[in-house]
Design a protein around this motif. Structure first.
Motif, PDB file in Angstrom:
ATOM      1  N   LYS A 155      37.588  68.246  79.126  1.00 47.41           N
ATOM      2  CA  LYS A 155      38.403  69.420  78.804  1.00 47.41           C
ATOM      3  C   LYS A 155      39.743  69.394  79.531  1.00 47.41           C
ATOM      4  CE  LYS A 155      34.338  72.255  77.881  1.00 47.41           C
ATOM      5  NZ  LYS A 155      33.472  73.360  78.345  1.00 47.41           N
ATOM      6  N   HIS A 177      39.858  67.927  67.659  1.00 52.69           N
ATOM      7  CA  HIS A 177      41.180  68.533  67.462  1.00 52.69           C
ATOM      8  C   HIS A 177      42.207  68.063  68.487  1.00 52.69           C
ATOM      9  CE1 HIS A 177      39.171  71.974  64.948  1.00 52.69           C
ATOM     10  NE2 HIS A 177      38.989  70.762  64.448  1.00 52.69           N
ATOM     11  N   GLN A 186      27.195  68.814  77.438  1.00 57.40           N
ATOM     12  CA  GLN A 186      27.244  69.682  76.270  1.00 57.40           C
ATOM     13  C   GLN A 186      28.660  70.244  76.147  1.00 57.40           C
ATOM     14  OE1 GLN A 186      23.867  72.190  76.085  1.00 57.40           O
ATOM     15  NE2 GLN A 186      23.980  72.161  73.882  1.00 57.40           N
ATOM     16  N   PHE A 187      29.238  70.089  74.980  1.00 54.90           N
ATOM     17  CA  PHE A 187      30.569  70.665  74.755  1.00 54.90           C
ATOM     18  C   PHE A 187      30.766  70.847  73.259  1.00 54.90           C
ATOM     19  CE2 PHE A 187      31.071  66.071  74.665  1.00 54.90           C
ATOM     20  CZ  PHE A 187      31.911  65.845  73.579  1.00 54.90           C
ATOM     21  N   ASP A 188      31.666  71.751  72.917  1.00 55.84           N
ATOM     22  CA  ASP A 188      31.982  71.963  71.507  1.00 55.84           C
ATOM     23  C   ASP A 188      32.892  70.833  71.042  1.00 55.84           C
ATOM     24  OD1 ASP A 188      30.483  74.257  71.472  1.00 55.84           O
ATOM     25  OD2 ASP A 188      32.175  75.526  72.054  1.00 55.84           O
ATOM     26  N   VAL A 189      32.429  70.101  70.052  1.00 56.07           N
ATOM     27  CA  VAL A 189      33.102  68.864  69.659  1.00 56.07           C
ATOM     28  C   VAL A 189      34.493  69.103  69.075  1.00 56.07           C
ATOM     29  CG1 VAL A 189      32.973  66.900  68.079  1.00 56.07           C
ATOM     30  CG2 VAL A 189      30.955  67.592  69.363  1.00 56.07           C
ATOM     31  N   SER A 190      34.621  70.099  68.224  1.00 58.88           N
ATOM     32  CA  SER A 190      35.925  70.279  67.551  1.00 58.88           C
ATOM     33  C   SER A 190      37.049  70.653  68.520  1.00 58.88           C
ATOM     34  CB  SER A 190      35.804  71.301  66.420  1.00 58.88           C
ATOM     35  OG  SER A 190      35.023  70.740  65.392  1.00 58.88           O
ATOM     36  N   PRO A 191      36.863  71.699  69.344  1.00 63.57           N
ATOM     37  CA  PRO A 191      37.998  72.073  70.203  1.00 63.57           C
ATOM     38  C   PRO A 191      38.258  71.101  71.348  1.00 63.57           C
ATOM     39  CG  PRO A 191      36.131  73.523  70.628  1.00 63.57           C
ATOM     40  CD  PRO A 191      35.753  72.677  69.444  1.00 63.57           C
ATOM     41  N   PHE A 192      37.241  70.326  71.756  1.00 64.18           N
ATOM     42  CA  PHE A 192      37.433  69.527  72.962  1.00 64.18           C
ATOM     43  C   PHE A 192      37.518  68.018  72.733  1.00 64.18           C
ATOM     44  CE2 PHE A 192      35.391  73.426  74.680  1.00 64.18           C
ATOM     45  CZ  PHE A 192      36.502  73.869  75.385  1.00 64.18           C
ATOM     46  N   ALA A 197      32.066  67.463  81.658  1.00 64.99           N
ATOM     47  CA  ALA A 197      32.738  68.292  80.645  1.00 64.99           C
ATOM     48  C   ALA A 197      34.132  68.680  81.114  1.00 64.99           C
ATOM     49  CB  ALA A 197      31.897  69.529  80.353  1.00 64.99           C
TER      50      ALA A 197
END
Ligand SMILES: [Zn+2]
Ligand SMILES: [Zn+2]
Length: 352
Positions: free
Chosen positions: A262, A289, A280-286, A258
Motif C-alpha cells: 500500500k 488500479h 490480505q488486501f483489496d486487489v483493485s485499489p492496491f 500489506a
C-alpha cells in the motif's frame, strides 16, 4: 595437511535448544572441497523453520542430526579430484544450496529453485557451517575477495544475496525512494544495498524500537516509522501523498507486508522476500488500479551472488557492520537464543 579425524558440530533438535555431536572430518570426493569454517551466521529461516520446531517442509525440511548453519564462509584446506577452479588457500563464500547442476534452474544459477532429488541445502539437508569444517561442492563456491572479511562472506551467502536479488530485479536505482518493512538483518541489507544502488531516501518500518534505532545507526534507513495503523498515512505524508517507487517486505508478517504494497507509488514495484504467513488486501485499489508490479523473490543465483560480491569489494562496503553479536562455536546455544529474540542485528558464529 594434518587434520584431526573428528570435529564437533552443532545440530538443532527443534525444541529451542542446540546440541553438539561428534562428526568425522570429511574427505572431499571428486568435484568437492573441504572448507575450514571462519564465519557462520544465523538466519531468520533457521529460527523460523528449524530451531523452535522442525516446521520446515520440502526444501525447508531439516534432516535431523544435520550440522546447522546455511550462511558459511571459510578457507579451502583440501580439494578432491577433478576440481577445476578452486585450490587450497582460497577464501570462499558458499552459495548455500547444492543443486543437481543439470536442470534449467541450476543452469541459470538458481540452485535454490532446483527440484531434483539430489538438491540439498547446507545446514538443512546436508552438513552446514556450524562445525570447524564443511564439505562443499566446488560449484557452490564463490571467491571471497581479500578486502572482504569472512563475516562479510557469511552475510552475502544468504541475507545480503536475498536483498540484492530483489532490489536488482526491481531495477532499484537513483530515481527511487525505497520503503522497507521489517528491519531485521535482511531489511538492514536492503537499506545498505539500496543506498549503494543510488536510492536517495529510505523509509523503514518495524515494531521494535531497538531495530529502528539500529537501522538508523547503520545508515540503512533515513527515517524509521513504527509499523502500526498510522504508518501508511505517515509514509504518504513523507512522500507528497504518493508512496515510494520501490518497496520490499522483509518482515514476513501479513500487516507489514500489506503496508509495503500500500505504500508503493502508482506504477511502482514491490517485492516480498520475508517468508511465512499470509496477506490480505483489496486487489483493485492496491494492486490493479495503481498499476503495481509485485515480485516474489527467493534468495538469489550463483551469478548474482558473485556480482554482489564483486560490487561490495569495489565499493569497500562491508555487510559485517550489521553483526551485533559474535559467538564461538561452543556458544551456539546462546547465539540462537539471542537471534530468536528478534531484537538484534546479525548474530554470527566465528572461528579463530
Ligand atoms: Zn537464510
Ligand atoms: Zn537442478
Amino acid at each position: 595437511m594434518t587434520k584431526s579425524k573428528t570435529m564437533t558440530g552443532a545440530i538443532l533438535p527443534g525444541n529451542s535448544t542446540v546440541e553438539f555431536r561428534e562428526f568425522a572430518v570429511p574427505t572431499p570426493g571428486p568435484g568437492q572441497v573441504l572448507v575450514q569454517m571462519k564465519a557462520s551466521s544465523i538466519c531468520g529461516s533457521d529460527v523460523r523453520a528449524i530451531y523452535r520446531a522442525h516446521t520446515g517442509k520440502g526444501d525447508e525440511g531439516y534432516r535431523p542430526g544435520t550440522v546447522a548453519g546455511h550462511e558459511p564462509s571459510g578457507q579451502i584446506v583440501e580439494v578432491g579430484p577433478n576440481c577445476k577452479e578452486f585450490k587450497v588457500g582460497d577464501r570462499v563464500i558458499l552459495y548455500h544450496i547444492s543443486g543437481c547442476g543439470c536442470c534449467d534452474d541450476c543452469k541459470e544459477g538458481y540452485m535454490i529453485s532446483c527440484h531434483n532429488e539430489h538438491r540439498a541445502a547446507y545446514g538443512w539437508q546436508r552438513n552446514g557451517g556450524h562445525a570447524p569444517y564443511l564439505l562443499a561442492e566446488e560449484n557452490t563456491c564463490i571467491h571471497l575477495p581479500d578486502n572482504l572479511t569472512y563475516l562479510d562472506g557469511a552475510l552475502i551467502a544468504c541475507g545480503f544475496g536475498t536483498a540484492w536479488e530483489a532490489l536488482t530485479r526491481m531495477r532499484t536505482g537513483g530515481r527511487d525512494r525505497l520503503l522497507i518493512t521489517g528491519l531485521g538483518p535482511v531489511g538492514l541489507a536492503a537499506g545498505i544495498l539500496g543506498r549503494a544502488l543510488g536510492v536517495s531516501e529510505i523509509i523503514g518500518l518495524d515494531t521494535s524500537a531497538a531495530r529502528m534505532d539500529m537501522a538508523k545507526k547503520f545508515g540503512a534507513v533515513d527515517l524509521a516509522i513504527t509499523s502500526d495503523g498510522e504508518a501508511l498515512d505517515k509514509i504518504k505524508a513523507l512522500t507528497g501523498g504518493k508512496g515510494c517507487e520501490v518497496s520490499i517486505d522483509c518482515s514476513g508478517v501479513g500487516p507489514a507486508r500489506a503496508l509495503a504494497l500500500k505504500g508503493t507509488r502508482q506504477w511502482g514495484r514491490c517485492a516480498f522476500v520475508g517468508e511465512g504467513n499470509d496477506i490480505q488486501f483489496d486487489v483493485s485499489p492496491f494492486l490493479i488500479h495503481p498499476q503495481i508490479t509485485l515480485f516474489g523473490s527467493w534468495v538469489t543465483s550463483l551469478g548474482h551472488m558473485t556480482e554482489l560480491t564483486e560490487r561490495l569489494s569495489r565499493w569497500d562496503l562491508h555487510p559485517d557492520k550489521t553483526v551485533t553479536h559474535r559467538f564461538k562455536l561452543e556458544e551456539t546455544g546462546e547465539a540462537y537464543r539471542v537471534a530468536a529474540e528478534g531484537q538484534s542485528g546479525k548474530v554470527a558464529i566465528v572461528f579463530e
